[in-house]
Write a protein that holds these residues in place. Structure first.
Motif, PDB file in Angstrom:
ATOM      1  N   GLY A 215       5.745 -13.894   6.710  1.00  0.00           N
ATOM      2  CA  GLY A 215       5.647 -13.298   5.378  1.00  0.00           C
ATOM      3  C   GLY A 215       4.222 -12.044   5.340  1.00  0.00           C
ATOM      4  N   PRO A 216       4.130 -11.495   4.191  1.00  0.00           N
ATOM      5  CA  PRO A 216       3.305 -10.493   3.864  1.00  0.00           C
ATOM      6  C   PRO A 216       1.876 -11.155   3.589  1.00  0.00           C
ATOM      7  CG  PRO A 216       4.498 -10.466   1.856  1.00  0.00           C
ATOM      8  CD  PRO A 216       5.213 -11.616   2.922  1.00  0.00           C
ATOM      9  N   LEU A 217       0.967 -11.307   4.732  1.00  0.00           N
ATOM     10  CA  LEU A 217      -0.356 -11.965   4.399  1.00  0.00           C
ATOM     11  C   LEU A 217      -1.337 -11.090   4.262  1.00  0.00           C
ATOM     12  CD1 LEU A 217       0.048 -14.047   7.805  1.00  0.00           C
ATOM     13  CD2 LEU A 217       0.778 -15.026   5.560  1.00  0.00           C
ATOM     14  N   ASP A 218      -2.179 -11.742   3.367  1.00  0.00           N
ATOM     15  CA  ASP A 218      -3.434 -10.975   3.025  1.00  0.00           C
ATOM     16  C   ASP A 218      -4.593 -10.965   4.029  1.00  0.00           C
ATOM     17  OD1 ASP A 218      -5.384  -9.846   1.463  1.00  0.00           O
ATOM     18  OD2 ASP A 218      -5.947 -11.612  -0.070  1.00  0.00           O
ATOM     19  N   THR A 219      -4.318 -10.176   5.060  1.00  0.00           N
ATOM     20  CA  THR A 219      -5.225 -10.110   6.153  1.00  0.00           C
ATOM     21  C   THR A 219      -5.671  -8.779   6.308  1.00  0.00           C
ATOM     22  OG1 THR A 219      -3.346  -9.654   7.623  1.00  0.00           O
ATOM     23  CG2 THR A 219      -3.788 -12.052   7.223  1.00  0.00           C
ATOM     24  N   ASP A 220      -6.641  -8.478   7.340  1.00  0.00           N
ATOM     25  CA  ASP A 220      -6.812  -7.492   7.837  1.00  0.00           C
ATOM     26  C   ASP A 220      -5.608  -6.573   8.312  1.00  0.00           C
ATOM     27  OD1 ASP A 220      -9.536  -8.196   7.200  1.00  0.00           O
ATOM     28  OD2 ASP A 220     -10.218  -8.420   9.514  1.00  0.00           O
ATOM     29  N   MET A 221      -4.677  -7.072   8.947  1.00  0.00           N
ATOM     30  CA  MET A 221      -3.824  -6.123   9.351  1.00  0.00           C
ATOM     31  C   MET A 221      -3.070  -5.704   8.175  1.00  0.00           C
ATOM     32  SD  MET A 221      -0.571  -7.211  11.783  1.00  0.00           S
ATOM     33  CE  MET A 221      -1.515  -7.176  13.249  1.00  0.00           C
ATOM     34  N   GLN A 222      -2.807  -6.189   6.984  1.00  0.00           N
ATOM     35  CA  GLN A 222      -2.313  -5.769   5.702  1.00  0.00           C
ATOM     36  C   GLN A 222      -3.230  -4.728   5.089  1.00  0.00           C
ATOM     37  OE1 GLN A 222      -2.113  -5.487   2.347  1.00  0.00           O
ATOM     38  NE2 GLN A 222       0.117  -4.901   2.185  1.00  0.00           N
ATOM     39  N   LEU A 223      -4.497  -4.763   5.334  1.00  0.00           N
ATOM     40  CA  LEU A 223      -5.311  -3.762   4.720  1.00  0.00           C
ATOM     41  C   LEU A 223      -4.940  -2.575   5.572  1.00  0.00           C
ATOM     42  CD1 LEU A 223      -7.876  -2.595   3.332  1.00  0.00           C
ATOM     43  CD2 LEU A 223      -9.264  -3.802   4.901  1.00  0.00           C
ATOM     44  N   GLU A 224      -5.112  -2.865   6.997  1.00  0.00           N
ATOM     45  CA  GLU A 224      -4.691  -1.376   7.678  1.00  0.00           C
ATOM     46  C   GLU A 224      -3.212  -0.860   7.213  1.00  0.00           C
ATOM     47  OE1 GLU A 224      -4.265  -0.498  12.510  1.00  0.00           O
ATOM     48  OE2 GLU A 224      -4.923  -2.551  11.921  1.00  0.00           O
ATOM     49  N   ALA A 225      -2.550  -1.673   6.980  1.00  0.00           N
ATOM     50  CA  ALA A 225      -1.084  -1.232   6.677  1.00  0.00           C
ATOM     51  C   ALA A 225      -1.194  -0.271   5.219  1.00  0.00           C
ATOM     52  CB  ALA A 225      -0.204  -2.367   6.506  1.00  0.00           C
ATOM     53  N   ARG A 226      -1.761  -0.630   4.535  1.00  0.00           N
ATOM     54  CA  ARG A 226      -1.887  -0.095   3.166  1.00  0.00           C
ATOM     55  C   ARG A 226      -2.889   1.080   3.094  1.00  0.00           C
ATOM     56  NH1 ARG A 226      -4.223  -5.103   1.774  1.00  0.00           N
ATOM     57  NH2 ARG A 226      -6.508  -4.929   0.972  1.00  0.00           N
ATOM     58  N   SER A 227      -3.623   1.122   4.259  1.00  0.00           N
ATOM     59  CA  SER A 227      -4.643   2.382   4.082  1.00  0.00           C
ATOM     60  C   SER A 227      -4.188   3.441   5.286  1.00  0.00           C
ATOM     61  CB  SER A 227      -6.091   2.074   4.434  1.00  0.00           C
ATOM     62  OG  SER A 227      -5.946   1.222   5.718  1.00  0.00           O
ATOM     63  N   LYS A 228      -3.317   3.085   6.388  1.00  0.00           N
ATOM     64  CA  LYS A 228      -3.284   3.868   7.437  1.00  0.00           C
ATOM     65  C   LYS A 228      -1.662   4.173   7.634  1.00  0.00           C
ATOM     66  CE  LYS A 228      -7.017   2.501  10.051  1.00  0.00           C
ATOM     67  NZ  LYS A 228      -7.668   2.050  11.174  1.00  0.00           N
ATOM     68  N   SER A 229      -0.691   3.491   7.004  1.00  0.00           N
ATOM     69  CA  SER A 229       0.711   3.892   7.365  1.00  0.00           C
ATOM     70  C   SER A 229       1.147   5.303   6.844  1.00  0.00           C
ATOM     71  CB  SER A 229       1.580   2.914   6.257  1.00  0.00           C
ATOM     72  OG  SER A 229       1.347   1.711   6.663  1.00  0.00           O
ATOM     73  N   GLY A 230       1.767   6.129   8.056  1.00  0.00           N
ATOM     74  CA  GLY A 230       2.111   7.405   7.859  1.00  0.00           C
ATOM     75  C   GLY A 230       3.047   7.695   6.574  1.00  0.00           C
ATOM     76  N   ASP A 231       4.122   6.623   6.586  1.00  0.00           N
ATOM     77  CA  ASP A 231       5.030   6.747   5.524  1.00  0.00           C
ATOM     78  C   ASP A 231       4.414   6.485   4.112  1.00  0.00           C
ATOM     79  OD1 ASP A 231       7.341   5.474   3.597  1.00  0.00           O
ATOM     80  OD2 ASP A 231       8.375   6.759   5.275  1.00  0.00           O
ATOM     81  N   MET A 232       4.364   7.308   3.206  1.00  0.00           N
ATOM     82  CA  MET A 232       3.764   7.206   1.943  1.00  0.00           C
ATOM     83  C   MET A 232       4.511   6.311   1.059  1.00  0.00           C
ATOM     84  SD  MET A 232       0.916   9.055   1.964  1.00  0.00           S
ATOM     85  CE  MET A 232       0.760   8.519   3.611  1.00  0.00           C
ATOM     86  N   LEU A 233       5.666   6.098   1.013  1.00  0.00           N
ATOM     87  CA  LEU A 233       6.567   5.233   0.497  1.00  0.00           C
ATOM     88  C   LEU A 233       6.058   3.644   0.845  1.00  0.00           C
ATOM     89  CD1 LEU A 233       9.921   6.811  -0.126  1.00  0.00           C
ATOM     90  CD2 LEU A 233       8.028   6.550  -1.839  1.00  0.00           C
ATOM     91  N   LEU A 234       6.009   3.449   2.100  1.00  0.00           N
ATOM     92  CA  LEU A 234       5.631   2.290   2.743  1.00  0.00           C
ATOM     93  C   LEU A 234       4.225   1.932   2.272  1.00  0.00           C
ATOM     94  CD1 LEU A 234       6.092  -0.116   4.455  1.00  0.00           C
ATOM     95  CD2 LEU A 234       5.715   1.037   6.386  1.00  0.00           C
ATOM     96  N   ARG A 235       3.351   2.991   2.525  1.00  0.00           N
ATOM     97  CA  ARG A 235       1.755   2.669   2.179  1.00  0.00           C
ATOM     98  C   ARG A 235       1.850   2.212   0.681  1.00  0.00           C
ATOM     99  NH1 ARG A 235      -3.068   6.743   3.274  1.00  0.00           N
ATOM    100  NH2 ARG A 235      -2.052   6.972   5.106  1.00  0.00           N
ATOM    101  N   LYS A 236       2.483   2.758  -0.387  1.00  0.00           N
ATOM    102  CA  LYS A 236       2.414   2.564  -1.673  1.00  0.00           C
ATOM    103  C   LYS A 236       2.854   1.354  -1.929  1.00  0.00           C
ATOM    104  CE  LYS A 236       4.448   4.050  -6.146  1.00  0.00           C
ATOM    105  NZ  LYS A 236       5.450   5.090  -6.712  1.00  0.00           N
ATOM    106  N   SER A 237       4.079   0.634  -1.457  1.00  0.00           N
ATOM    107  CA  SER A 237       4.622  -0.551  -1.204  1.00  0.00           C
ATOM    108  C   SER A 237       3.536  -1.535  -1.137  1.00  0.00           C
ATOM    109  CB  SER A 237       6.090  -0.683  -0.553  1.00  0.00           C
ATOM    110  OG  SER A 237       6.488  -2.089  -0.499  1.00  0.00           O
ATOM    111  N   CYS A 238       2.970  -1.168   0.105  1.00  0.00           N
ATOM    112  CA  CYS A 238       1.885  -2.241   0.520  1.00  0.00           C
ATOM    113  C   CYS A 238       0.921  -2.427  -0.190  1.00  0.00           C
ATOM    114  CB  CYS A 238       1.299  -1.830   2.086  1.00  0.00           C
ATOM    115  SG  CYS A 238       2.544  -2.136   3.340  1.00  0.00           S
ATOM    116  N   ASN A 239       0.390  -1.345  -0.943  1.00  0.00           N
ATOM    117  CA  ASN A 239      -0.647  -1.331  -2.114  1.00  0.00           C
ATOM    118  C   ASN A 239      -0.182  -2.096  -3.343  1.00  0.00           C
ATOM    119  OD1 ASN A 239      -3.260   0.145  -1.365  1.00  0.00           O
ATOM    120  ND2 ASN A 239      -1.729   1.622  -0.126  1.00  0.00           N
ATOM    121  N   GLU A 240       0.975  -1.848  -3.559  1.00  0.00           N
ATOM    122  CA  GLU A 240       1.413  -2.352  -4.959  1.00  0.00           C
ATOM    123  C   GLU A 240       1.663  -4.109  -4.717  1.00  0.00           C
ATOM    124  OE1 GLU A 240       5.266  -0.601  -5.714  1.00  0.00           O
ATOM    125  OE2 GLU A 240       4.622   1.171  -6.981  1.00  0.00           O
TER     126      GLU A 240
END
Length: 277
Positions: A215-240
């Protein structure tokens, strides 16, 4: 709060059978989910068990080793060896297999390999940007090739025998099943790992094979996902998910993994998600 979650999940599985006198090999053990797996496994194995902790960060591994061998924490009789290694290199895999052989004894009745090590890779661009074969090969070497080869080496080092339970776990992801824009390397690697284990389950009916998506874990990898994802909708979803407190703690997800392993009723080769349990 994390300590309370760990205690809670230990209590939930207290009436289940222990994992035996186990040899546990855990990759990516220095931090995040891998570290939590090592901590929780240490509570559900019998005295005389042995752990091999693998990661690229020796300092973090030494700290974890000291924690797991602290008899005051209720882990008497646990032998822990760590291997500081790059699993993307053949010598790294050989060092892990050698360490596992060194700490194993004839009294071990369960060999458990947890393939947790992995990386997101470059998630800033899209599929058409990956023209450099060296970059792609480097990613696949760490995330797929080493995964397959380490599993094979451990199975060869510890062949099936009467009284020995063997289990292999792939820390998977929803990305093994569903495409995520700008995550082509990660999705491809996770899908490949799942299929490798599905094939393995067909080939080795006496082996217990599990693909577990935490599942979606609160880890460094998720931090990377919400700050570096090229797809802006995906980045927004991770941040939300982060801002709304929808991420899972490593302890919460690991508790379900422990339950799966101890109940031992899952279909070998299955992909099981945190939310399926």
């Amino acid at each position: 709060p994390q300590a309370n979650l760990t205690t809670q999940h230990i209590e939930e599985v207290a009436n289940l059978p222990y994992l035996g006198r186990a040899l546990c090999i855990i990759t990516g053990a220095s931090r995040g989910f891998g570290r939590t797996i090592a901590q929780e496994l240490s509570h559900v194995v019998k005295p005389g068990s042995a752990f091999v902790l693998v990661a690229r960060s020796g300092d973090d591994l030494r700290t974890l080793q000291a924690e797991l061998t602290d008899s005051e924490a209720g882990r008497a009789g646990l032998r822990v060896q760590y291997v500081e290694a790059d699993l993307g290199l053949p010598e790294g895999l050989e060092r892990v297999t050698t360490a596992a052989k060194e700490v194993a004894t004839d009294l071990i009745d369960h060999v458990l390999l947890v393939n947790n090590a992995g990386s997101l890779g470059d998630i800033s661009g899209f599929t058409k940007s990956f023209t450099d074969m060296a970059e792609v090969n480097s990613y696949l070497s760490l995330n797929v090739s080493s995964f397959l080869c380490l599993t094979a080496q451990i199975l060869q080092a510890f062949p099936q025998r009467p009284g020995l339970r063997r289990s292999v776990v792939n820390i998977s992801s929803l990305c093994a099943l569903k495409p995520f824009s700008s995550w082509v390397l990660y999705c491809s690697g996770k899908a490949a790992r799942d299929m490798i284990f599905r094939v393995l389950a067909e080939e080795e009916p006496d082996l217990r094979v599990l693909n577990y998506a935490p599942g979606p874990l609160d880890t460094d990898m998720q931090l990377e996902a919400r700050s570096k994802s090229g797809d802006m909708l995906l980045r927004k979803s991770c941040n939300e998910m982060f801002s709304k407190g929808q991420l899972l703690s490593c302890e919460e997800s690991c508790g379900k993994l422990m339950k799966l392993l101890m109940e031992n009723t899952y279909t070998s080769g299955a992909h099981i998600d945190f939310y399926d349990i």
